[in-house]
Motif scaffolding. Structure first.
Motif, PDB file in Angstrom:
ATOM      1  N   MET A   1       0.838  -1.196   0.000  1.00  0.00           N
ATOM      2  CA  MET A   1       0.000   0.000   0.000  1.00  0.00           C
ATOM      3  C   MET A   1       0.873   1.246   0.000  1.00  0.00           C
ATOM      4  SD  MET A   1      -2.940   1.140   2.743  1.00  0.00           S
ATOM      5  CE  MET A   1      -3.896  -0.353   2.436  1.00  0.00           C
ATOM      6  N   ILE A   2       0.488   2.245  -0.777  1.00  0.00           N
ATOM      7  CA  ILE A   2       1.243   3.489  -0.862  1.00  0.00           C
ATOM      8  C   ILE A   2       0.539   4.550  -0.021  1.00  0.00           C
ATOM      9  CG2 ILE A   2       1.942   5.358  -2.405  1.00  0.00           C
ATOM     10  CD1 ILE A   2       2.372   3.297  -4.578  1.00  0.00           C
ATOM     11  N   ALA A   3       1.277   5.122   0.937  1.00  0.00           N
ATOM     12  CA  ALA A   3       0.712   6.191   1.770  1.00  0.00           C
ATOM     13  C   ALA A   3       0.544   7.450   0.927  1.00  0.00           C
ATOM     14  CB  ALA A   3       1.635   6.458   2.955  1.00  0.00           C
ATOM     15  N   ARG A   4      -0.639   8.017   0.963  1.00  0.00           N
ATOM     16  CA  ARG A   4      -0.933   9.199   0.142  1.00  0.00           C
ATOM     17  C   ARG A   4      -1.024  10.416   1.070  1.00  0.00           C
ATOM     18  NH1 ARG A   4      -4.855   7.512  -4.781  1.00  0.00           N
ATOM     19  NH2 ARG A   4      -3.560   9.142  -5.727  1.00  0.00           N
ATOM     20  N   ASN A   5       0.116  10.744   1.680  1.00  0.00           N
ATOM     21  CA  ASN A   5       0.125  11.756   2.736  1.00  0.00           C
ATOM     22  C   ASN A   5      -0.276  13.140   2.240  1.00  0.00           C
ATOM     23  OD1 ASN A   5       0.940   9.951   4.761  1.00  0.00           O
ATOM     24  ND2 ASN A   5       3.064  10.074   4.087  1.00  0.00           N
ATOM     25  N   ASN A   6       0.136  13.514   1.032  1.00  0.00           N
ATOM     26  CA  ASN A   6      -0.241  14.829   0.515  1.00  0.00           C
ATOM     27  C   ASN A   6      -1.760  14.949   0.385  1.00  0.00           C
ATOM     28  OD1 ASN A   6       2.414  15.623   0.346  1.00  0.00           O
ATOM     29  ND2 ASN A   6       2.619  15.146  -1.831  1.00  0.00           N
ATOM     30  N   GLU A   7      -2.388  13.897  -0.107  1.00  0.00           N
ATOM     31  CA  GLU A   7      -3.841  13.906  -0.260  1.00  0.00           C
ATOM     32  C   GLU A   7      -4.521  13.998   1.110  1.00  0.00           C
ATOM     33  OE1 GLU A   7      -5.241  14.064  -3.107  1.00  0.00           O
ATOM     34  OE2 GLU A   7      -3.810  13.275  -4.566  1.00  0.00           O
ATOM     35  N   ILE A   8      -4.007  13.248   2.072  1.00  0.00           N
ATOM     36  CA  ILE A   8      -4.599  13.255   3.418  1.00  0.00           C
ATOM     37  C   ILE A   8      -4.499  14.637   4.042  1.00  0.00           C
ATOM     38  CG2 ILE A   8      -4.336  12.360   5.767  1.00  0.00           C
ATOM     39  CD1 ILE A   8      -3.424   9.707   4.442  1.00  0.00           C
ATOM     40  N   ASN A   9      -3.344  15.270   3.907  1.00  0.00           N
ATOM     41  CA  ASN A   9      -3.165  16.600   4.494  1.00  0.00           C
ATOM     42  C   ASN A   9      -4.102  17.626   3.861  1.00  0.00           C
ATOM     43  OD1 ASN A   9      -1.191  15.668   6.241  1.00  0.00           O
ATOM     44  ND2 ASN A   9       0.492  16.144   4.844  1.00  0.00           N
ATOM     45  N   ALA A  36      -9.908   5.683   4.762  1.00  0.00           N
ATOM     46  CA  ALA A  36      -9.460   4.873   5.897  1.00  0.00           C
ATOM     47  C   ALA A  36      -8.132   5.392   6.447  1.00  0.00           C
ATOM     48  CB  ALA A  36      -9.331   3.410   5.472  1.00  0.00           C
ATOM     49  N   MET A  37      -7.220   5.803   5.555  1.00  0.00           N
ATOM     50  CA  MET A  37      -5.948   6.383   5.997  1.00  0.00           C
ATOM     51  C   MET A  37      -6.190   7.670   6.779  1.00  0.00           C
ATOM     52  SD  MET A  37      -3.556   5.958   2.599  1.00  0.00           S
ATOM     53  CE  MET A  37      -3.074   4.365   1.939  1.00  0.00           C
ATOM     54  N   LEU A  38      -7.129   8.471   6.300  1.00  0.00           N
ATOM     55  CA  LEU A  38      -7.423   9.740   6.959  1.00  0.00           C
ATOM     56  C   LEU A  38      -7.961   9.524   8.364  1.00  0.00           C
ATOM     57  CD1 LEU A  38      -9.061  12.853   5.432  1.00  0.00           C
ATOM     58  CD2 LEU A  38     -10.067  11.876   7.485  1.00  0.00           C
TER      59      LEU A  38
END
Length: 386
Positions: A1-9, A36-38
């Motif tokens: 799984m790739i963390a999509r940190n920019n999108e979450i922020n 779910a990551m958020l």
């Protein structure tokens, strides 16, 4: 799984300001996974409703009764399945409860989610989620991203064959199940033929008459097909830029399949050598780069254009934000050169910068305010531009 940190922020920032935030994107692009990551970064309670789940649908039979007691973050997944919920959301939002936020996930454009635009006007901010981007994948994998596309399950597949198999299955499921659920009442056979033809037209100026002749229908009918696939977020129309200059300018959009991997699947190009040997190879790379530019600039549709004149001058992509105009030419070569068309575009469009995106390794100037930038350095270049 790739963390999509920019999108979450970006989503967390939006939720701090707006009572409702909508994540829109094509099916399987990763909306549910991103939500779910958020939630792992959300400090309060979270309530999740999947509107493809019959139990959750039953819980929302009377949405006001169910939702009015909730606090924290309420996630409504596949909202297009239950558009009648929007009036209830408007009532709850207008109570201005600081401890209640809605995260709405949908597989269609805001224009298609007509109920939301009417009921939640001024109360919701939309965030379009595209596939994986250059800033999210490991260094050196831009070519794989182009070949397989940005759908996570396609990009992360075990090998090219598995990736291609997933994309072919996606096309079938999308046409036979997903589009009818969005209320698009056109036969899957007709839309498959249209989408395949569109893949061969990828990167060209839209010509409704040519499509209409092929299908034996009116121009307006094929235009509806195009708009339906655009609303379903699998096709992009880049509108023409035109203004009062002493040249006749093209006034029709360019059309692209949003995801390069889907383009290759529709063209039946399973492997790298198939793609590289196909006449549309350069066009699919152009579409891929344009999607990355739009994503990195966080540009909305009102800022994105192409430009062309009937005398032959053109610009692949024009980004207009406020009074600033930035041009992009896209060349699948390692040694791009300055062209007369670039000089005309700089002068006639009064560009601040023109970036020539290429497949090589080095950044170098071509002329004043015209710079060649490799695809591998696109992210850092545009971050500096922003």
């Amino acid at each position: 799984m790739i963390a999509r940190n920019n999108e979450i922020n970006l989503l967390l920032e939006a939720l701090a300001t707006y009572p409702a935030v909508g994540i829109i994107g094509a099916r399987q692009v990763g909306k549910t996974t991103l939500a779910a990551m958020l939630t792992r970064k959300w400090s309060g309670p979270v309530h999740h409703f999947d509107l493809e789940n019959s139990e959750d649908m039953a819980r929302l039979f009377d949405p006001m009764l169910t939702l009015k007691e909730l606090r924290g973050l309420v996630i409504l997944d596949e909202i297009q399945r239950m558009p009648e919920i929007f009036p209830a959301l408007r009532v709850l939002i207008d109570k201005k409860l600081d401890d209640l936020r809605f995260l709405i996930l949908g597989s269609a454009s805001p224009q298609m989610l007509r109920q939301s635009s009417e009921s939640l006007a001024g109360r919701i901010r939309y965030h379009r989620l595209s596939g994986l981007g250059l800033d999210e994948i490991p260094s050196g994998q831009s070519e794989q991203l182009w070949l397989r596309g940005g759908f996570p399950l396609s990009f992360l597949a075990q090998d090219d064959a598995k990736s291609f198999e997933w994309r072919k299955a996606f096309v079938s499921t999308f046409l036979e199940r997903d589009l009818p659920q969005l209320g698009i009442n056109v036969s899957s056979t007709t839309l498959r033929r249209f989408w395949n033809m569109l893949a061969h037209y990828h990167g060209q100026i839209w010509n409704a008459s040519e499509f209409a002749r092929s299908f034996g229908v009116a121009d307006t009918t094929v235009r509806q097909y195009l708009d339906r696939l655009t609303d379903a977020l699998v096709v992009r129309q880049v509108q023409p830029w035109h203004e009062n200059i002493s040249k006749r300018q093209v006034k029709s959009p360019k059309v692209f399949i949003c995801d390069s991997g889907l383009t290759h699947a529709l063209l039946n190009l399973p492997a790298k050598h198939d793609v590289l040997g196909h006449p549309k190879s350069g066009a699919t790379w152009e579409g891929f780069v344009i999607e990355q530019i739009i994503r990195l600039l966080r540009a909305d549709e009102s800022e994105c254009f192409h430009w062309a004149t009937h005398s032959g001058a053109k610009l692949d992509f024009l980004h207009v934000r406020g009074s600033t105009r930035t041009g992009f030419e896209i060349k699948r070569t390692s040694s791009p050169r300055l062209t007369r068309s670039m000089r005309i575009a700089m002068h006639d469009l009064k560009l601040k910068h023109l970036f020539v995106i290429h497949a090589g390794e080095h950044i170098f100037p071509l002329a004043e305010n015209i710079k060649a930038v490799p695809i591998s350095r696109l992210s850092e270049t545009l971050m500096g531009y922003l």
